[in-house]
Motif scaffolding. Structure first.
Motif, PDB file in Angstrom:
ATOM      1  N   TYR A  24     -98.762  24.835   1.560  1.00 35.63           N
ATOM      2  CA  TYR A  24     -98.110  25.435   0.390  1.00 35.63           C
ATOM      3  C   TYR A  24     -98.429  24.639  -0.872  1.00 35.63           C
ATOM      4  CZ  TYR A  24     -94.221  27.071  -2.562  1.00 35.63           C
ATOM      5  OH  TYR A  24     -93.447  27.567  -3.581  1.00 35.63           O
ATOM      6  N   TYR A  25     -98.279  23.326  -0.802  1.00 33.95           N
ATOM      7  CA  TYR A  25     -98.509  22.490  -1.990  1.00 33.95           C
ATOM      8  C   TYR A  25     -99.988  22.240  -2.245  1.00 33.95           C
ATOM      9  CZ  TYR A  25     -93.504  21.780  -2.244  1.00 33.95           C
ATOM     10  OH  TYR A  25     -92.152  21.992  -2.369  1.00 33.95           O
ATOM     11  N   GLN A  28    -101.098  24.341  -5.110  1.00 35.17           N
ATOM     12  CA  GLN A  28    -100.338  24.246  -6.350  1.00 35.17           C
ATOM     13  C   GLN A  28    -100.757  23.030  -7.158  1.00 35.17           C
ATOM     14  OE1 GLN A  28     -96.126  24.583  -5.960  1.00 35.17           O
ATOM     15  NE2 GLN A  28     -96.204  26.399  -4.680  1.00 35.17           N
ATOM     16  N   SER A  29    -100.420  23.058  -8.418  1.00 31.50           N
ATOM     17  CA  SER A  29    -100.639  21.904  -9.287  1.00 31.50           C
ATOM     18  C   SER A  29     -99.319  21.150  -9.436  1.00 31.50           C
ATOM     19  CB  SER A  29    -101.120  22.351 -10.663  1.00 31.50           C
ATOM     20  OG  SER A  29    -100.094  23.051 -11.348  1.00 31.50           O
ATOM     21  N   GLU A  30     -99.397  19.964 -10.002  1.00 31.64           N
ATOM     22  CA  GLU A  30     -98.187  19.165 -10.186  1.00 31.64           C
ATOM     23  C   GLU A  30     -97.173  19.890 -11.058  1.00 31.64           C
ATOM     24  OE1 GLU A  30     -96.896  14.655 -11.620  1.00 31.64           O
ATOM     25  OE2 GLU A  30     -98.991  15.303 -11.732  1.00 31.64           O
ATOM     26  N   GLU A  32     -96.708  23.084 -11.314  1.00 34.75           N
ATOM     27  CA  GLU A  32     -96.159  24.254 -10.626  1.00 34.75           C
ATOM     28  C   GLU A  32     -95.190  23.884  -9.504  1.00 34.75           C
ATOM     29  OE1 GLU A  32     -99.843  27.431 -10.718  1.00 34.75           O
ATOM     30  OE2 GLU A  32     -99.944  25.743  -9.307  1.00 34.75           O
ATOM     31  N   ALA A  33     -95.376  22.709  -8.937  1.00 32.76           N
ATOM     32  CA  ALA A  33     -94.693  22.348  -7.694  1.00 32.76           C
ATOM     33  C   ALA A  33     -93.181  22.218  -7.885  1.00 32.76           C
ATOM     34  CB  ALA A  33     -95.263  21.048  -7.156  1.00 32.76           C
ATOM     35  N   LEU A  36     -90.272  18.738  -4.640  1.00 35.02           N
ATOM     36  CA  LEU A  36     -90.821  17.459  -4.192  1.00 35.02           C
ATOM     37  C   LEU A  36     -90.139  16.299  -4.912  1.00 35.02           C
ATOM     38  CD1 LEU A  36     -94.621  18.309  -4.222  1.00 35.02           C
ATOM     39  CD2 LEU A  36     -93.273  17.796  -2.189  1.00 35.02           C
ATOM     40  N   TRP A  39     -94.872  13.801  -6.460  1.00 35.40           N
ATOM     41  CA  TRP A  39     -96.108  14.572  -6.337  1.00 35.40           C
ATOM     42  C   TRP A  39     -97.236  13.683  -5.827  1.00 35.40           C
ATOM     43  CZ3 TRP A  39     -98.154  19.153  -5.848  1.00 35.40           C
ATOM     44  CH2 TRP A  39     -99.523  19.322  -6.085  1.00 35.40           C
ATOM     45  N   ARG A  45    -101.727  13.200  -2.624  1.00 36.45           N
ATOM     46  CA  ARG A  45    -100.895  14.336  -2.990  1.00 36.45           C
ATOM     47  C   ARG A  45    -100.359  14.985  -1.709  1.00 36.45           C
ATOM     48  NH1 ARG A  45    -105.788  17.149  -5.840  1.00 36.45           N
ATOM     49  NH2 ARG A  45    -106.549  16.351  -3.856  1.00 36.45           N
TER      50      ARG A  45
END
Length: 367
Positions: A24-25, A28-30, A32-33, A36, A39, A45
């Protein structure tokens, strides 16, 4: 590319949530996440984790590619990342030992109990597989009460040279002899018993600490939990619960201004409700006295999906273990254990543990 190769022991709901989360992650970008705590940990990551080996004892999972096995029954956690690429890792038959409570055979005739080899041969085979896989960190997701099975896999980790994240309340990091063996072997260790991202224990600890800081005398408290996953089914065997109750109770006692008498604190799993699935409901009650010795009480009901709640912490613990390997650190990682686990070797308040783990990550605190 920086990769953290892990071996997963127990392909249940917690493993399913973790593996779904890795993918899932990864997409994604930092910015968007969501969901968490960190990051980036060192050069790693969330999506940099890769499962290199996996072990279970259920025939519905053994032999399947991991991307399929995590969705097999009795797993029932929320599916938030349905489509996974084939991992190329087939789930291997593990060692049963005490990893399955005897009463669970009454609930599920499909479950496989047949260890194909003797304990000694199984251990040699698993050690060889761990070495061939290239895994660097072992994640223990065995059921509560699996004392012999956990110790079996700890021996495998030591022999194969893997760091360990011990997610269950079998005391390894908080046992001086086991901690010393990992230190002597030059391997990092994080444990024991993962403290979920926002679960009943962390909330209960926060409220207990709030009572202390605000001058409220805590007289008595309970925490009762129900759920419908295999963890709660396993814990119907009360003989498997002693370490779990100790772990959860000590997590709260450690932040109280004054330790409560045993009769005034009750914390532990309460019952298995099949239709709840992976949803865990926690009930907390706290009774105390404030200004003028005037009585007050607080009641809270918390509903969470149990396994993603756990994975939100484990995904950080794994990367901290790899970071320790990169830095040549060994033995119990004090900051990560205090922040990520209910029963670390040394209990500290959560705000202090948070600072400790951030200092560990940035390199200003050795372990």
């Amino acid at each position: 590319m920086n990769t953290v190769k892990i071996a997963v022991v127990g392909v249940g709901n917690c493993a399913s949530a973790l593996i779904q989360g890795i993918h899932y992650y990864r997409n994604q970008s930092e910015n968007e996440a969501i969901g968490l705590m960190h990051w980036r940990i060192g050069d790693y990551r969330p999506g940099d984790i890769e499962v290199a080996a996996a072990f279970d004892v259920d025939r519905r999972k053994v032999g399947r590619d991991l991307s399929e096995a995590i969705f097999q029954p009795p797993n029932c956690t929320t599916v938030f990342q349905r489509y996974l690429p084939a991992s190329g890792v087939a789930v291997s038959m593990g060692a049963t030992l005490d990893g399955v409570a005897a009463h669970m055979s009454d609930y599920d005739v499909e479950r496989r109990f047949d260890p194909a080899l003797s304990d000694d041969r199984e251990q040699e085979a698993i050690i060889d597989e761990l070495r061939r896989s290239g895994a660097r960190v072992m994640v223990n997701f065995l059921p509560v009460g699996a004392q012999r099975a956990t110790e079996f896999y700890m021996e495998c980790a030591l022999a194969a040279g893997l760091a360990v994240v011990n997610c269950i309340p079998v005391f390894i990091a908080s046992d001086e002899q086991w901690a010393a063996r990992f230190s002597e072997r030059g391997l990092p260790l994080i444990g024991d018993d993962v403290k979920s991202q926002l679960g009943a224990t962390i909330v209960h600890r926060a409220l207990t600490d709030l009572f202390r800081r605000r001058g409220v005398k805590l007289d008595r408290t309970y925490q009762l939990n129900t759920g419908g996953n295999t963890d709660f089914l396993n814990m119907l065997d009360r003989g498997r619960l002693s370490s779990k109750k100790e772990s959860k109770t000590e997590a709260v006692q450690a932040v109280a201004k004054k330790r409560l008498n045993a009769a005034d604190i009750h914390i532990g799993p309460s019952d298995y409700v099949p239709w709840q699935g992976d949803n865990k409901i926690g009930f907390i009650r706290m009774e105390g006295r404030l200004f003028g010795d005037v009585a007050m009480n607080l009641e809270l009901r918390l509903s969470v999906e149990d396994s993603p709640n756990s994975a939100g912490v484990v995904i950080d613990a794994i990367r901290c273990a790899q970071l320790a390997l990169d830095r040549g650190l060994s033995g119990v990682l004090e900051g990560p254990s205090a922040y990520f686990c209910k029963h670390p070797p040394r209990q500290v308040p959560d705000d202090e543990a948070h600072r400790m783990v951030d200092r560990f990550i940035d390199g200003t605190m050795r372990n």
